[in-house]
Design an enzyme around this catalytic site. Structure first.
Site, PDB file in Angstrom:
ATOM      1  N   ARG A  14       0.835  -1.191   0.000  1.00 17.35           N
ATOM      2  CA  ARG A  14       0.000   0.000   0.000  1.00 17.35           C
ATOM      3  C   ARG A  14       0.875   1.248   0.000  1.00 17.35           C
ATOM      4  NH1 ARG A  14      -3.274  -2.844  -1.553  1.00 17.35           N
ATOM      5  NH2 ARG A  14      -5.369  -3.343  -0.750  1.00 17.35           N
TER       6      ARG A  14
ATOM      7  N   HIS B 176       0.353   0.451  -9.950  1.00 19.20           N
ATOM      8  CA  HIS B 176      -0.515  -0.376  -9.110  1.00 19.20           C
ATOM      9  C   HIS B 176      -1.101  -1.546  -9.904  1.00 19.20           C
ATOM     10  CE1 HIS B 176      -3.115  -0.154  -5.222  1.00 19.20           C
ATOM     11  NE2 HIS B 176      -2.868  -1.410  -5.560  1.00 19.20           N
TER      12      HIS B 176
END
Length: 312
Positions: A227, A275
């Site tokens: 994250r 991502h």
């Protein structure tokens, strides 16, 4: 009734597949005609603020992502069990990313890329895999899978997690009291931690300075596929520029999309991906959540339920 509330993915395709898999069990999408009180399950990804309005009969929240930190911050999150997605395909994709970047850095890609641009023939032999220690932060499903795929390549492996995790061939460290010892013997630091208040900002100047510095040419490396909240990007920029870090592979960021103004874009030893390390596969996801719903409707307990106190 199952309600789909999926943002930034093909919600219509998921709905069609779930309807086929669930048969007579009703599946509805946002904007369709249904009574919110009849919804027993909601399947979510990046839910809007009003996503849970009127869902008084909700029995479970089904999360498309393996990580649920963003979902837990929803201002109107109901007090219903949250089931996260645990899937072999997703684990495989994440491990593919980790293995690719670990081996790239182990083979000193940054050094040889610079030599190529300079048209410089300078033979420098990378250390053996057995002489390179990969430290994995987070030994949940993803961390254990990554370790199992790195092990046959010959790397020395160690792990760090909140509580002790035993895995053959991996030296385990746990808790704040063993964090520094874990870092001191790590050359390539891989982050696969859940995002919690305790792990927020863990990739910072203090962490980088404690990594081992005498094995990889150029210095230790970080790989973050967990994250963006785990990293302090200003610290990463400084560490890459002053040599505290030899390189970094980042798939996640504090702000996404990564702003064009971020200095990370222009640092040659920073490897940026948008991502994409792992994505939930529709076919396996449909099988997984169909099974969850059918078993729960038959009276069985939910599996892979998030512990809200821990955040995973």
């Amino acid at each position: 009734m199952l309600l789909l509330h999926l943002s930034d993915v093909d919600e219509a395709s998921w709905a069609e597949a779930l309807r086929a898999a669930l048969g007579d069990y009703p599946v509805v999408r946002r904007g369709e005609d249904y009574d919110p009180a009849d919804v027993r399950y909601i399947f979510v990804w990046k839910p809007e603020p009003e996503a849970f309005d009127g869902l008084t009969g909700l029995r479970a929240i089904l999360s498309l992502g393996a990580g649920v930190d963003a979902l837990l911050k929803h201002p109107a999150l109901p007090d219903a069990p949250i089931v996260r997605f645990v899937d072999e395909d997703l684990s495989q994709r994440m491990s593919d990313y980790v293995v690719a970047h670990v081996t790239m850095h182990h083979r000193l890609y940054t050094r040889f890329q610079a030599d190529q641009k300079a048209k410089r023939w300078s033979q420098l032999y990378p250390p053996a895999a057995s002489e390179t220690t990969v430290g994995i932060m987070g030994m949940g499903v993803l961390g254990q899978d990554a370790a199992s795929r790195l092990k046959p390549l010959g790397f020395d492996l160690r792990s760090w997690s909140r509580t002790s995790k035993d895995m053959t061939g991996v030296e385990g460290f746990a808790g704040a009291e063993q964090f520094d010892a874990f870092l001191a013997g790590t050359d390539i630091l891989v982050n696969l931690l859940p995002l919690t208040p305790e792990t927020t900002g863990i990739l910072n100047t203090q962490t980088f300075a404690k990594l081992r510095r005498d094995r990889l040419a150029g210095g230790p490396v970080i790989v973050n596929a967990a994250r963006g909240g785990h990293q302090r990007e200003s610290d990463i920029v400084a560490a890459l520029r002053d040599g505290t870090l030899g390189a970094a592979s980042l798939d996640v960021f504090e702000t996404e999309p990564l702003p064009a103004s971020s200095p990370l874009w222009d640092i040659e030893n920073c490897y940026i991906t948008p991502h994409i390390a792992a994505i939930s596969n529709e076919a396996t996801g449909v099988r997984y959540f169909t099974n969850i719903i059918k078993r729960h409707e038959a009276g069985e307990a939910l599996v892979n339920v998030v512990d809200r106190r821990r955040g995973y």
